[in-house]
Write a protein that holds these residues in place. Structure first.
Motif, PDB file in Angstrom:
ATOM      1  N   LEU A 601       0.829  -1.206   0.000  1.00  0.00           N
ATOM      2  CA  LEU A 601       0.000   0.000   0.000  1.00  0.00           C
ATOM      3  C   LEU A 601       0.862   1.255   0.000  1.00  0.00           C
ATOM      4  CD1 LEU A 601      -2.772  -1.033   2.566  1.00  0.00           C
ATOM      5  CD2 LEU A 601      -2.994  -0.884   0.085  1.00  0.00           C
ATOM      6  N   LEU A 602       1.917   1.252   0.829  1.00  0.00           N
ATOM      7  CA  LEU A 602       2.791   2.412   0.884  1.00  0.00           C
ATOM      8  C   LEU A 602       3.527   2.617  -0.445  1.00  0.00           C
ATOM      9  CD1 LEU A 602       4.120   4.709   2.444  1.00  0.00           C
ATOM     10  CD2 LEU A 602       5.785   3.067   3.328  1.00  0.00           C
ATOM     11  N   ASN A 603       3.990   1.528  -1.034  1.00  0.00           N
ATOM     12  CA  ASN A 603       4.687   1.639  -2.311  1.00  0.00           C
ATOM     13  C   ASN A 603       3.755   2.152  -3.409  1.00  0.00           C
ATOM     14  OD1 ASN A 603       7.137   0.740  -1.272  1.00  0.00           O
ATOM     15  ND2 ASN A 603       6.652  -1.411  -1.661  1.00  0.00           N
ATOM     16  N   PHE A 604       2.502   1.756  -3.330  1.00  0.00           N
ATOM     17  CA  PHE A 604       1.546   2.256  -4.330  1.00  0.00           C
ATOM     18  C   PHE A 604       1.417   3.775  -4.221  1.00  0.00           C
ATOM     19  CE2 PHE A 604      -2.646   3.583  -5.673  1.00  0.00           C
ATOM     20  CZ  PHE A 604      -2.802   2.953  -6.908  1.00  0.00           C
ATOM     21  N   ILE A 605       1.326   4.307  -2.989  1.00  0.00           N
ATOM     22  CA  ILE A 605       1.216   5.755  -2.792  1.00  0.00           C
ATOM     23  C   ILE A 605       2.472   6.456  -3.318  1.00  0.00           C
ATOM     24  CG2 ILE A 605       1.223   7.549  -1.012  1.00  0.00           C
ATOM     25  CD1 ILE A 605      -1.506   6.490  -1.537  1.00  0.00           C
ATOM     26  N   LEU A 606       3.626   5.884  -3.008  1.00  0.00           N
ATOM     27  CA  LEU A 606       4.866   6.534  -3.433  1.00  0.00           C
ATOM     28  C   LEU A 606       5.024   6.509  -4.948  1.00  0.00           C
ATOM     29  CD1 LEU A 606       7.337   5.170  -0.726  1.00  0.00           C
ATOM     30  CD2 LEU A 606       6.036   7.303  -0.720  1.00  0.00           C
ATOM     31  N   ASP A 607       4.506   5.476  -5.595  1.00  0.00           N
ATOM     32  CA  ASP A 607       4.694   5.325  -7.040  1.00  0.00           C
ATOM     33  C   ASP A 607       3.617   6.010  -7.863  1.00  0.00           C
ATOM     34  OD1 ASP A 607       6.911   3.803  -6.477  1.00  0.00           O
ATOM     35  OD2 ASP A 607       5.856   1.888  -6.654  1.00  0.00           O
ATOM     36  N   HIS A 608       2.412   6.240  -7.275  1.00  0.00           N
ATOM     37  CA  HIS A 608       1.289   6.734  -8.080  1.00  0.00           C
ATOM     38  C   HIS A 608       0.741   8.072  -7.612  1.00  0.00           C
ATOM     39  CE1 HIS A 608       1.314   2.408  -9.016  1.00  0.00           C
ATOM     40  NE2 HIS A 608       0.757   2.752 -10.161  1.00  0.00           N
ATOM     41  N   VAL A 609       1.129   8.524  -6.434  1.00  0.00           N
ATOM     42  CA  VAL A 609       0.603   9.791  -5.929  1.00  0.00           C
ATOM     43  C   VAL A 609       1.665  10.875  -5.979  1.00  0.00           C
ATOM     44  CG1 VAL A 609      -0.351  10.981  -3.918  1.00  0.00           C
ATOM     45  CG2 VAL A 609      -1.123   8.678  -4.498  1.00  0.00           C
ATOM     46  N   PHE A 610       2.824  10.598  -5.417  1.00  0.00           N
ATOM     47  CA  PHE A 610       3.888  11.601  -5.360  1.00  0.00           C
ATOM     48  C   PHE A 610       4.718  11.530  -6.642  1.00  0.00           C
ATOM     49  CE2 PHE A 610       2.840  10.876  -0.908  1.00  0.00           C
ATOM     50  CZ  PHE A 610       2.650  12.170  -0.479  1.00  0.00           C
ATOM     51  N   ILE A 611       4.084  11.959  -7.721  1.00  0.00           N
ATOM     52  CA  ILE A 611       4.724  11.965  -9.026  1.00  0.00           C
ATOM     53  C   ILE A 611       4.537  13.332  -9.647  1.00  0.00           C
ATOM     54  CG2 ILE A 611       4.424   9.495  -9.409  1.00  0.00           C
ATOM     55  CD1 ILE A 611       1.989  10.131 -11.101  1.00  0.00           C
ATOM     56  N   ASP A 612       5.323  13.620 -10.652  1.00  0.00           N
ATOM     57  CA  ASP A 612       5.172  14.875 -11.375  1.00  0.00           C
ATOM     58  C   ASP A 612       3.919  14.837 -12.217  1.00  0.00           C
ATOM     59  OD1 ASP A 612       7.508  15.834 -10.306  1.00  0.00           O
ATOM     60  OD2 ASP A 612       8.742  15.054 -11.947  1.00  0.00           O
ATOM     61  N   GLN A 613       3.367  16.029 -12.448  1.00  0.00           N
ATOM     62  CA  GLN A 613       2.141  16.122 -13.241  1.00  0.00           C
ATOM     63  C   GLN A 613       2.357  15.561 -14.646  1.00  0.00           C
ATOM     64  OE1 GLN A 613      -0.838  17.577 -12.060  1.00  0.00           O
ATOM     65  NE2 GLN A 613      -1.796  16.830 -13.925  1.00  0.00           N
ATOM     66  N   ASP A 614       3.510  15.804 -15.226  1.00  0.00           N
ATOM     67  CA  ASP A 614       3.762  15.361 -16.593  1.00  0.00           C
ATOM     68  C   ASP A 614       3.948  13.857 -16.689  1.00  0.00           C
ATOM     69  OD1 ASP A 614       3.624  17.957 -17.394  1.00  0.00           O
ATOM     70  OD2 ASP A 614       5.798  18.305 -17.281  1.00  0.00           O
ATOM     71  N   ASP A 615       4.292  13.229 -15.540  1.00  0.00           N
ATOM     72  CA  ASP A 615       4.490  11.772 -15.554  1.00  0.00           C
ATOM     73  C   ASP A 615       3.176  11.017 -15.522  1.00  0.00           C
ATOM     74  OD1 ASP A 615       7.147  12.249 -15.598  1.00  0.00           O
ATOM     75  OD2 ASP A 615       7.423  11.987 -13.434  1.00  0.00           O
ATOM     76  N   ASP A 616       2.109  11.691 -15.149  1.00  0.00           N
ATOM     77  CA  ASP A 616       0.815  11.014 -15.008  1.00  0.00           C
ATOM     78  C   ASP A 616       0.114  11.003 -16.361  1.00  0.00           C
ATOM     79  OD1 ASP A 616      -1.371   9.779 -13.984  1.00  0.00           O
ATOM     80  OD2 ASP A 616      -2.211  11.556 -13.017  1.00  0.00           O
ATOM     81  N   ASN A 617       0.609  10.157 -17.255  1.00  0.00           N
ATOM     82  CA  ASN A 617       0.045  10.119 -18.600  1.00  0.00           C
ATOM     83  C   ASN A 617      -0.955   9.005 -18.791  1.00  0.00           C
ATOM     84  OD1 ASN A 617       1.773   7.991 -18.459  1.00  0.00           O
ATOM     85  ND2 ASN A 617       3.232   8.762 -19.994  1.00  0.00           N
ATOM     86  N   SER A 629      -8.089  17.573 -17.890  1.00  0.00           N
ATOM     87  CA  SER A 629      -7.621  16.224 -17.571  1.00  0.00           C
ATOM     88  C   SER A 629      -6.569  16.251 -16.477  1.00  0.00           C
ATOM     89  CB  SER A 629      -7.050  15.567 -18.834  1.00  0.00           C
ATOM     90  OG  SER A 629      -8.027  15.460 -19.836  1.00  0.00           O
ATOM     91  N   LYS A 630      -5.713  17.273 -16.504  1.00  0.00           N
ATOM     92  CA  LYS A 630      -4.699  17.376 -15.462  1.00  0.00           C
ATOM     93  C   LYS A 630      -5.335  17.623 -14.098  1.00  0.00           C
ATOM     94  CE  LYS A 630      -0.882  18.993 -18.361  1.00  0.00           C
ATOM     95  NZ  LYS A 630       0.089  20.078 -18.604  1.00  0.00           N
ATOM     96  N   ILE A 631      -6.346  18.471 -14.065  1.00  0.00           N
ATOM     97  CA  ILE A 631      -7.019  18.742 -12.792  1.00  0.00           C
ATOM     98  C   ILE A 631      -7.721  17.483 -12.292  1.00  0.00           C
ATOM     99  CG2 ILE A 631      -8.896  20.052 -11.745  1.00  0.00           C
ATOM    100  CD1 ILE A 631      -8.172  22.367 -13.594  1.00  0.00           C
ATOM    101  N   GLU A 632      -8.341  16.748 -13.204  1.00  0.00           N
ATOM    102  CA  GLU A 632      -9.004  15.508 -12.805  1.00  0.00           C
ATOM    103  C   GLU A 632      -7.997  14.501 -12.267  1.00  0.00           C
ATOM    104  OE1 GLU A 632     -11.925  12.070 -14.750  1.00  0.00           O
ATOM    105  OE2 GLU A 632     -11.255  13.805 -15.943  1.00  0.00           O
ATOM    106  N   ALA A 633      -6.840  14.407 -12.908  1.00  0.00           N
ATOM    107  CA  ALA A 633      -5.805  13.496 -12.418  1.00  0.00           C
ATOM    108  C   ALA A 633      -5.294  13.927 -11.048  1.00  0.00           C
ATOM    109  CB  ALA A 633      -4.651  13.442 -13.421  1.00  0.00           C
ATOM    110  N   LEU A 634      -5.187  15.225 -10.822  1.00  0.00           N
ATOM    111  CA  LEU A 634      -4.745  15.720  -9.520  1.00  0.00           C
ATOM    112  C   LEU A 634      -5.752  15.355  -8.437  1.00  0.00           C
ATOM    113  CD1 LEU A 634      -2.810  17.391  -7.771  1.00  0.00           C
ATOM    114  CD2 LEU A 634      -4.080  19.424  -8.472  1.00  0.00           C
ATOM    115  N   HIS A 635      -7.041  15.526  -8.730  1.00  0.00           N
ATOM    116  CA  HIS A 635      -8.065  15.152  -7.752  1.00  0.00           C
ATOM    117  C   HIS A 635      -8.027  13.650  -7.461  1.00  0.00           C
ATOM    118  CE1 HIS A 635      -9.920  18.985  -7.256  1.00  0.00           C
ATOM    119  NE2 HIS A 635     -10.255  19.107  -8.530  1.00  0.00           N
ATOM    120  N   LYS A 636      -7.740  12.864  -8.488  1.00  0.00           N
ATOM    121  CA  LYS A 636      -7.674  11.418  -8.277  1.00  0.00           C
ATOM    122  C   LYS A 636      -6.530  11.071  -7.327  1.00  0.00           C
ATOM    123  CE  LYS A 636      -8.229   8.864 -11.887  1.00  0.00           C
ATOM    124  NZ  LYS A 636      -7.954   8.176 -13.186  1.00  0.00           N
TER     125      LYS A 636
END
Length: 981
Positions: A601-617, A629-636
């Motif tokens: 669970l912790l690794n999932f947060i570190l890998d999918h939440v604390f990322i750069d906006q441009d990396d969330d493709n 789409s960027k705002i929606e991804a941020l809310h997610k």
């Protein structure tokens, strides 16, 4: 000022008596000689002379008070004095308009509308409202309106909500006086405020909108019918729809309806006309509504029905439901009855017409939630209920959109109320629909999961659409008797083994299985199930959690996010909290995650939440430039982090994982330093964003400080070490590279116990030198603010310090020094202190220096006065240089400043008819206002009461020409407008 008001009242009475005496004298003198009474003429002449002398004396008194008091005090340093002056001059102009209602006095109100204090601006507006309310005075306000109209319009965006409300009300009065005064741009700046979150502002803007668009009726509209498509209300409803579409805020129909509810409630309750616009064919020559207009009308109609039935403003505009009065309750019941009678008949027809339009159907299906279901029986409307159930079934069969299906599910839930006699009829229709859906799902699933055969797209679509319908209904209805767990679990297991299952099928299968377990838990919690059911639920829950854990390693990001969210919710529900409130029989259901699961669970947060906006493709489908789409991804990502933080707060996972989350803020801080450099602006959006995230994260630790004591202590320890880890690249004497991180760390100071604050403070002092304690420059403000938040015996709340002030504009107040203790300090025993906190009690190799207490920061800003001309030396303290002020003040008072800051441009206002430069006080940025007083006579005038009718001829009212030398006497060199800091 009150004395002046009393004198104005006396002057008004004298003027009235003068007019009466003059009329009596003229009447007596016009009599024939035989009937004329000479004695009476003499008496009247004598009386008129006495009244004239009295009036002249009163005029002298008023002139002395106005020139000697008002002219100076309306710009007084104390806001209350300025407010009183403006309030009283408004009374004078309203009471004795013949003498005071002219531009020579109105200019003071216009200037003071730029005051930096909201209370003073508010008094200006209320004074003007009293004048504009009297339509007889409108012609005398034309010049003032033309000069200060732009300022009044801009005050609709005032940062003080009370001022904004009164400004809009004043504009409404101006609108009454003339439609041509306000331009289209002026009106549009007020129109959009109907969507304001502050309800008084929105209601005032709604009244302005209603007066402007809906209150004018032409002669051709007088003979129109009262209801229906061709009625006057029908045209006004279309006007409302057009405005709603032009505003381009299509998701905020509830706010528009709420803004117009008080002034246009009858219009919004004309549901017959709305139905007629939707169902009836347009007349020859009439333009029909477009598809977008029909969608907007349905949304407005739904919002009006909700407002009538719930009787409270939408979310964000009220503190909660208020207690209704007896009259309001009666109105609510009457409206609900009328809504049911009208839409019980019309709703099936509307659904039949718009059954293929998902957005329209979704809104229409919400209407039965506001029905009085008893009327179906008492009003003999059962055949319309049958039509409604038929239409809902057709909608379920036609649509696969989640919003439409959930609306159908909620409609069945609203109609299936056992208190009403229609329950059996609706329950039968619901059961038939669900039987068919479940049978179809099991049949399709059997073919879909055949070994050795690759499912085609058509089969996958059929399984997905049926699963979507079942999941939507399972959200609001208990489908336990159909035993859907086995089918869904088999579907999920096959997806893991083969790895080619469509992601939407996996996502909805997880959601449906989650609902199955929750409904099973609800039955077990009620105590209506057997011990075998408890065992079955325990097995199903653990098997499902293991399944979600395995899906955390899926290749598809969307599937992993769904598995993570459901797993966090399941761990929360089945944590140790499940036995609270006397539910000890559920102890066997407690599920504690093991170490591997917590790590995943912790690794999932570190890998999918604390990322750069441009990396969330993955969540933006390649559209990196799409801001929505960027705002929606941020809310997610925020929701994912919130789901995990709840596990930390309620001790579902180890508390020390909170420190791992906090370390990400250090990483973001380092990235910001690499992007902006060490001398970055702490008021920048990047830094403020990190600080806001830290504030939100600190709130997740809750109010139980003993429970989170260890995690908070470790958090401060790591934060202090990080702040002082890197020395300044500019050399000794400059702040460490990461010192600004203490500003972020101060957001967590309120979570420390009071005795722990002392210990953390001592730990902080280990990293400080004596020279650091003496620093007061802006670059050291993070250290000062953090130390203030840790002061022993101080408030527990974190002190917020606004950064970005230059050293020239900062003002620091000193306070009496308290010697700080030295040596070792120990955490109190017996309060849950962990052995991990030993870092606070270690022996120090170097003696901790005695630290001086930090001064409190103030929000005042000491401005250096502008350089003045030699002839303006009369201004006294305002004209002094900063050195002169310090020379005159005692040493212990050097931190004080004048309450206001006046600034001028060029020469005096009375000399060149120019206004001082002012700063706006609007919430939105606006260009600097133009000189609104150009062409007006701004000289101070003597109060000269108007001549009464038939009294002796006197000179006309005109201001005395101003002698520039009198500037020295009147001290008008001080800026006539208050500069907004």
């Amino acid at each position: 000022m009150k004395l002046m008001t009393a004198l104005v009242n006396v002057a008004l009475n004298l003027s009235i008596n003068m007019d009466n005496t003059q009329r009596q004298y003229e009447a007596e003198r016009n009599k024939v000689m035989a009937k004329r009474a000479n004695d009476r003429l003499e008496l009247l002449l004598q009386k008129r002379k006495e009244l004239q002398e009295n009036q002249d004396e009163i005029e002298n008194m008023m002139n002395a008070i106005f020139k000697g008091v008002f002219v100076h005090r309306y710009r007084d340093a104390i806001a209350e004095v300025r407010a009183i002056c403006i309030e009283e001059i408004g009374v004078w102009m309203k009471m004795y308009s013949d003498a005071f209602l002219n531009d020579s006095y109105l200019k003071y109100v216009g200037w003071t509308m730029h005051d930096k204090q909201g209370e003073v601006r508010l008094r200006c507006l209320t004074a003007l409202q009293g004048l504009y309310y009297n339509r007889e005075l409108n012609t005398r306000l034309e010049l003032f309106t033309s000069r200060f109209k732009d300022r009044i319009v801009s005050m609709a965006l005032d940062k003080e909500y009370d001022v904004a409300v009164q400004a809009i009300k004043l504009l409404t009065l101006v609108l009454h006086s003339s439609d041509e005064v306000l331009t289209a741009e002026d009106c549009e700046s007020v129109y959009h405020l109907v969507y304001s979150a502050h309800r008084p502002v929105a209601v005032a803007a709604g009244e302005f909108l209603y007066k402007k668009l809906f209150s004018h009726r032409g002669p051709e509209e007088e003979g129109m019918p009262r209801r229906g498509r061709q009625s006057l209300n029908g045209n006004l409803i279309k006007t409302t729809v057009f405005f709603f579409l032009e505003s381009e805020l299509h998701e905020h129909g509830a706010y528009l309806v709420d803004s117009l509810w008080e002034c246009a409630g009858e219009l919004l309750k004309d549901w017959e006309s709305m139905i007629s616009l939707l169902l009836d064919e347009p007349m020859p020559g009439e333009e029909a509504l477009t598809d977008h207009q029909e969608t907007a009308l349905i949304e407005i109609m739904l919002c009006a029905i909700r407002q009538a039935c719930e009787c409270h403003p939408p979310v964000g505009r009220g503190t909660g439901k208020r207690v209704l009065t007896a009259k309001e309750k009666k109105t609510q019941l009457d409206d609900r009855t009328r809504i049911t009678e009208i839409f019980a008949v019309a709703l099936p027809l509307l659904l039949a017409k718009y059954s293929v339009d998902a957005e329209k159907v979704t809104n229409l299906l919400q209407l039965p939630q506001f029905f009085d279901l008893e009327i179906y029986t008492t009003g003999r409307l059962e055949k319309h209920l049958e039509s409604l159930l038929r239409q809902i079934r057709e909608v379920v069969e036609k649509h696969t959109e989640t919003d439409v299906l959930e609306a159908c599910s909620m409609t069945y839930h609203a109609l299936c109320n056992e208190e009403f006699t229609i329950f059996n009829r609706v329950d039968i229709a619901r059961s038939q629909l669900l039987d068919e859906l479940v049978d179809k799902f099991n049949r399709l699933l059997e073919d879909f999961l055949l070994e050795g055969e690759e499912p085609d797209e058509d089969d996958a679509y059929q399984v997905l659409s049926t699963l979507k319908r079942i999941t939507a209904f399972h959200n609001a209805h208990d489908l336990s008797k159909w035993d859907l767990f086995t089918s869904n679990y088999k579907l999920l297991n096959t997806g893991l083994q083969n790895g080619d299952m469509p992601e939407q099928i996996v996502i909805h299968a997880m959601q449906c299985t989650h609902y199955i377990i929750l409904w099973h838990l609800a039955k077990v919690s009620e105590g209506s199930s057997t011990k075998g059911n408890m065992v079955t639920l325990r097995k199903q829950m653990r098997a499902f959690c293991l399944m979600c854990q395995r899906y955390l390693t899926s290749v598809n990001t969307t599937v992993k996010e769904q598995a993570f969210t459901i797993l966090c919710d399941a761990l929360m529900i089945f944590s140790h909290q499940i036995v609270s409130s006397g539910r000890e029989q559920l102890e066997a259901l407690i599920y504690t995650p093991d170490s591997p699961l917590q790590a995943e669970l912790l690794n999932f947060i570190l890998d999918h939440v604390f990322i750069d906006q441009d990396d969330d493709n993955n969540s933006t489908d390649g559209q990196q430039d799409d801001e929505a789409s960027k705002i929606e991804a941020l809310h997610k990502r925020r929701n994912l982090l919130a789901a995990y933080c709840k596990l930390i707060i309620y001790n579902v996972v180890e508390m020390n994982t909170g420190a791992d989350i906090f370390k990400q803020y250090m990483r973001l801080f380092n990235e910001m330093l690499s992007d902006l450099g060490c001398n970055f602006d702490r008021s920048s959006s990047s830094f403020c964003g990190i600080k806001e995230l830290a504030r939100r994260f600190s709130l997740t630790f809750g109010l139980d400080q003993l429970k989170t004591r260890e995690a908070i202590a470790m958090l401060h320890k790591d934060g202090i070490e990080f702040a002082f880890k890197e020395p300044s690249p500019q050399g000794e004497g400059n702040p460490p590279l990461n010192l600004a991180f203490l500003d972020i760390l101060s957001e967590f100071s309120s979570k420390l116990l009071r005795q722990d604050k002392k210990t953390v403070h001592l730990y902080l002092e280990r990293f400080m030198t004596f020279q650091m304690a003496l620093q007061r420059e802006d670059c050291w403000l993070p250290l000062i603010s953090y130390r203030n938040s840790l002061q022993a015996g101080g408030d527990d709340d974190t002190m917020s310090v606004i950064s970005g002030y230059s050293s020239r504009s900062s003002s620091i107040r000193t306070k009496k020094a308290k010697p700080a203790s030295t040596g070792k300090r120990k955490l109190p025993e017996g309060e849950g202190c962990s052995t991990d906190a030993v870092w606070m009690n270690q022996e120090q190799n170097v003696q901790t220096p005695v630290m001086m207490p930090s001064p409190h920061l103030t929000s005042t800003v000491l401005r250096d006065p502008k350089k003045m001309r030699p002839e303006e030396s009369y201004m006294g303290v305002y004209a002094m240089t900063s050195e002169q002020q310090h020379q005159q003040l005692p040493p212990q008072q050097h931190h004080h400043q004048t309450p206001m800051d006046y600034n001028r441009r060029g020469s005096g206002l009375m000399e060149d008819d120019e206004e001082p430069i002012v700063e706006d006080v609007m919430m939105s940025s606006e260009d600097r206002l133009e000189d609104l007083n150009e062409g007006m006579d701004f000289d101070t005038m003597d109060i000269d009461l108007p001549p009464s009718k038939n009294r002796r001829e006197r000179s006309e009212l005109k201001p005395d020409y101003f002698d520039p030398s009198s500037i020295m006497d009147d001290s008008v060199g001080i800026g006539l407008l208050l500069r907004v800091q």
